[in-house]
Every structure is written in structure tokens, then in C-alpha cells.
Motif scaffolding. Structure first.
Motif, PDB file in Angstrom:
ATOM      1  N   ILE A  19       0.844  -1.197   0.000  1.00 25.38           N
ATOM      2  CA  ILE A  19       0.000   0.000   0.000  1.00 25.38           C
ATOM      3  C   ILE A  19       0.879   1.247   0.000  1.00 25.38           C
ATOM      4  CG2 ILE A  19      -1.720   1.306   1.319  1.00 25.38           C
ATOM      5  CD1 ILE A  19      -2.676  -1.477   2.373  1.00 25.38           C
ATOM      6  N   THR A  20       1.922   1.232   0.815  1.00 24.01           N
ATOM      7  CA  THR A  20       2.854   2.354   0.873  1.00 24.01           C
ATOM      8  C   THR A  20       3.563   2.530  -0.461  1.00 24.01           C
ATOM      9  OG1 THR A  20       3.201   1.905   3.210  1.00 24.01           O
ATOM     10  CG2 THR A  20       4.828   3.294   2.136  1.00 24.01           C
ATOM     11  N   THR A  21       3.957   1.411  -1.053  1.00 27.17           N
ATOM     12  CA  THR A  21       4.631   1.445  -2.355  1.00 27.17           C
ATOM     13  C   THR A  21       3.745   2.092  -3.409  1.00 27.17           C
ATOM     14  OG1 THR A  21       5.909  -0.529  -1.842  1.00 27.17           O
ATOM     15  CG2 THR A  21       5.641  -0.007  -4.157  1.00 27.17           C
ATOM     16  N   MET A  22       2.478   1.730  -3.431  1.00 20.63           N
ATOM     17  CA  MET A  22       1.557   2.308  -4.404  1.00 20.63           C
ATOM     18  C   MET A  22       1.385   3.801  -4.162  1.00 20.63           C
ATOM     19  SD  MET A  22      -1.324  -0.658  -4.713  1.00 20.63           S
ATOM     20  CE  MET A  22      -2.235   0.178  -5.988  1.00 20.63           C
ATOM     21  N   ALA A  23       1.253   4.186  -2.914  1.00 17.03           N
ATOM     22  CA  ALA A  23       1.093   5.608  -2.597  1.00 17.03           C
ATOM     23  C   ALA A  23       2.325   6.397  -3.038  1.00 17.03           C
ATOM     24  CB  ALA A  23       0.857   5.787  -1.101  1.00 17.03           C
ATOM     25  N   ILE A  51      11.149 -11.574  -6.742  1.00 18.94           N
ATOM     26  CA  ILE A  51      11.857 -10.333  -6.382  1.00 18.94           C
ATOM     27  C   ILE A  51      10.860  -9.199  -6.178  1.00 18.94           C
ATOM     28  CG2 ILE A  51      13.450  -8.563  -7.235  1.00 18.94           C
ATOM     29  CD1 ILE A  51      15.031 -10.882  -8.586  1.00 18.94           C
ATOM     30  N   LEU A  52       9.910  -9.057  -7.086  1.00 21.27           N
ATOM     31  CA  LEU A  52       8.913  -7.991  -6.955  1.00 21.27           C
ATOM     32  C   LEU A  52       8.064  -8.175  -5.697  1.00 21.27           C
ATOM     33  CD1 LEU A  52       7.803  -7.588 -10.687  1.00 21.27           C
ATOM     34  CD2 LEU A  52       9.209  -6.010  -9.330  1.00 21.27           C
ATOM     35  N   ARG A  53       7.741  -9.427  -5.362  1.00 15.33           N
ATOM     36  CA  ARG A  53       7.002  -9.690  -4.122  1.00 15.33           C
ATOM     37  C   ARG A  53       7.812  -9.238  -2.910  1.00 15.33           C
ATOM     38  NH1 ARG A  53       6.150 -14.773  -6.552  1.00 15.33           N
ATOM     39  NH2 ARG A  53       4.144 -14.762  -7.566  1.00 15.33           N
ATOM     40  N   GLY A  54       9.099  -9.532  -2.933  1.00 15.37           N
ATOM     41  CA  GLY A  54       9.961  -9.131  -1.828  1.00 15.37           C
ATOM     42  C   GLY A  54      10.064  -7.629  -1.688  1.00 15.37           C
ATOM     43  N   VAL A  55      10.168  -6.944  -2.825  1.00 14.31           N
ATOM     44  CA  VAL A  55      10.214  -5.476  -2.799  1.00 14.31           C
ATOM     45  C   VAL A  55       8.903  -4.936  -2.231  1.00 14.31           C
ATOM     46  CG1 VAL A  55      10.327  -3.392  -4.232  1.00 14.31           C
ATOM     47  CG2 VAL A  55      11.872  -5.304  -4.699  1.00 14.31           C
ATOM     48  N   ALA A  56       7.795  -5.542  -2.627  1.00 13.89           N
ATOM     49  CA  ALA A  56       6.484  -5.111  -2.114  1.00 13.89           C
ATOM     50  C   ALA A  56       6.380  -5.319  -0.610  1.00 13.89           C
ATOM     51  CB  ALA A  56       5.365  -5.872  -2.821  1.00 13.89           C
ATOM     52  N   VAL A  96       3.977  -1.870  -8.523  1.00 12.40           N
ATOM     53  CA  VAL A  96       2.564  -1.465  -8.599  1.00 12.40           C
ATOM     54  C   VAL A  96       1.890  -2.107  -9.805  1.00 12.40           C
ATOM     55  CG1 VAL A  96       0.988   0.486  -8.874  1.00 12.40           C
ATOM     56  CG2 VAL A  96       2.944   0.659  -7.332  1.00 12.40           C
ATOM     57  N   ILE A  97       2.571  -2.122 -10.938  1.00 12.30           N
ATOM     58  CA  ILE A  97       2.003  -2.758 -12.140  1.00 12.30           C
ATOM     59  C   ILE A  97       1.770  -4.245 -11.889  1.00 12.30           C
ATOM     60  CG2 ILE A  97       2.490  -3.430 -14.520  1.00 12.30           C
ATOM     61  CD1 ILE A  97       3.902  -0.662 -14.807  1.00 12.30           C
ATOM     62  N   ALA A  98       2.762  -4.919 -11.318  1.00  7.96           N
ATOM     63  CA  ALA A  98       2.623  -6.352 -11.028  1.00  7.96           C
ATOM     64  C   ALA A  98       1.457  -6.606 -10.075  1.00  7.96           C
ATOM     65  CB  ALA A  98       3.920  -6.894 -10.462  1.00  7.96           C
ATOM     66  N   ALA A  99       1.302  -5.734  -9.082  1.00 10.14           N
ATOM     67  CA  ALA A  99       0.191  -5.882  -8.142  1.00 10.14           C
ATOM     68  C   ALA A  99      -1.155  -5.655  -8.843  1.00 10.14           C
ATOM     69  CB  ALA A  99       0.347  -4.905  -6.981  1.00 10.14           C
ATOM     70  N   ARG A 100      -1.220  -4.652  -9.690  1.00 14.28           N
ATOM     71  CA  ARG A 100      -2.479  -4.364 -10.403  1.00 14.28           C
ATOM     72  C   ARG A 100      -2.867  -5.491 -11.336  1.00 14.28           C
ATOM     73  NH1 ARG A 100      -3.130   0.458 -13.671  1.00 14.28           N
ATOM     74  NH2 ARG A 100      -5.306  -0.046 -13.448  1.00 14.28           N
ATOM     75  N   LEU A 101      -1.858  -6.186 -11.872  1.00 17.12           N
ATOM     76  CA  LEU A 101      -2.130  -7.307 -12.773  1.00 17.12           C
ATOM     77  C   LEU A 101      -2.401  -8.603 -12.014  1.00 17.12           C
ATOM     78  CD1 LEU A 101       0.583  -6.612 -15.490  1.00 17.12           C
ATOM     79  CD2 LEU A 101      -1.888  -6.282 -15.702  1.00 17.12           C
ATOM     80  N   GLY A 102      -2.278  -8.546 -10.697  1.00 16.38           N
ATOM     81  CA  GLY A 102      -2.514  -9.739  -9.891  1.00 16.38           C
ATOM     82  C   GLY A 102      -1.369 -10.739  -9.940  1.00 16.38           C
ATOM     83  N   LEU A 103      -0.200 -10.279 -10.326  1.00 16.45           N
ATOM     84  CA  LEU A 103       0.958 -11.173 -10.435  1.00 16.45           C
ATOM     85  C   LEU A 103       1.660 -11.403  -9.110  1.00 16.45           C
ATOM     86  CD1 LEU A 103       2.466  -9.752 -13.754  1.00 16.45           C
ATOM     87  CD2 LEU A 103       1.080 -11.811 -13.455  1.00 16.45           C
ATOM     88  N   ILE A 104       1.512 -10.431  -8.211  1.00 19.39           N
ATOM     89  CA  ILE A 104       2.149 -10.570  -6.894  1.00 19.39           C
ATOM     90  C   ILE A 104       1.113 -10.330  -5.804  1.00 19.39           C
ATOM     91  CG2 ILE A 104       4.439  -9.931  -7.669  1.00 19.39           C
ATOM     92  CD1 ILE A 104       3.994  -7.181  -6.392  1.00 19.39           C
TER      93      ILE A 104
END
Length: 104
Positions: A19-23, A51-56, A96-104
């Protein structure tokens, strides 16, 4: 000044770091999110998604590299490759893109 409103279900299981990352992405003027469509050929492999999951989750590059048993250099190159593939400037935008696409 144009703005973008994103409606995303946020539940109890949504990591605060995401959530913080998206903001932060929106605050930095992330514009690539409005595209919303990624060619299936541009979907990242499982390592990149890990990796993207870890960054999130707010992990540092060093923590992620140790967790995934890869070098920090490999991690940084993987992130650079996904940023180039998705034409974004910051890793935060890729997350954020990966999260919006439901990938992470």
C-alpha cells in the motif's frame, strides 16, 4: 494537473508495504499505471515475480538476494530488466504494475 484514481480491493492480507509502495508511486507521478495492459510476452518469470514480491514486502536488495540465493548484482539486473521491459523508471512502478495485474 491530471490525476489518476485506482480502485483496488485492499483487505487485511494486503501488505502495508505494498500500500505504501503504491502511494509513493502515485506521489512520484507514476504515469505508466494508466496503460493497464501488458502483452503476455512481457510477463516476468518466476524469479522476477519473487523479487517484486519481496520489494512489495519492503525487503532490501541484500535481504532478498540472501533469501532467494542469488547475488545482489543478479537481483539488480533482474529489476533493471523488468523496468526496461515495462518502460518504467522506478522499481516501485514495476511493483505497482505487477500488483495491479494480480501477479504478486
Amino acid at each position: 494537473m491530471p490525476f489518476l484514481i485506482v480502485i483496488m480491493p485492499i483487505g487485511a492480507d494486503t501488505p502495508f508495504a505494498l500500500i505504501t509502495t503504491m502511494a509513493l508511486a502515485f506521489a512520484r507521478g507514476c504515469t505508466s499505471l494508466s496503460a493497464g495492459l501488458i502483452d503476455p510476452a512481457q510477463l516476468p518469470d518466476s524469479l522476477t515475480l519473487d523479487i517484486l514480491r519481496g520489494v512489495a514486502r519492503g525487503k532490501s536488495n541484500r535481504e532478498l538476494a540472501l533469501e532467494l540465493h542469488i547475488s545482489v548484482r543478479t537481483l539488480c539486473r533482474t529489476l533493471a530488466a523488468v523496468r526496461e521491459l515495462w518502460r518504467v523508471e522506478a522499481t516501485i512502478e514495476a511493483v505497482v504494475i505487477a500488483a495491479r495485474l494480480g501477479l504478486i
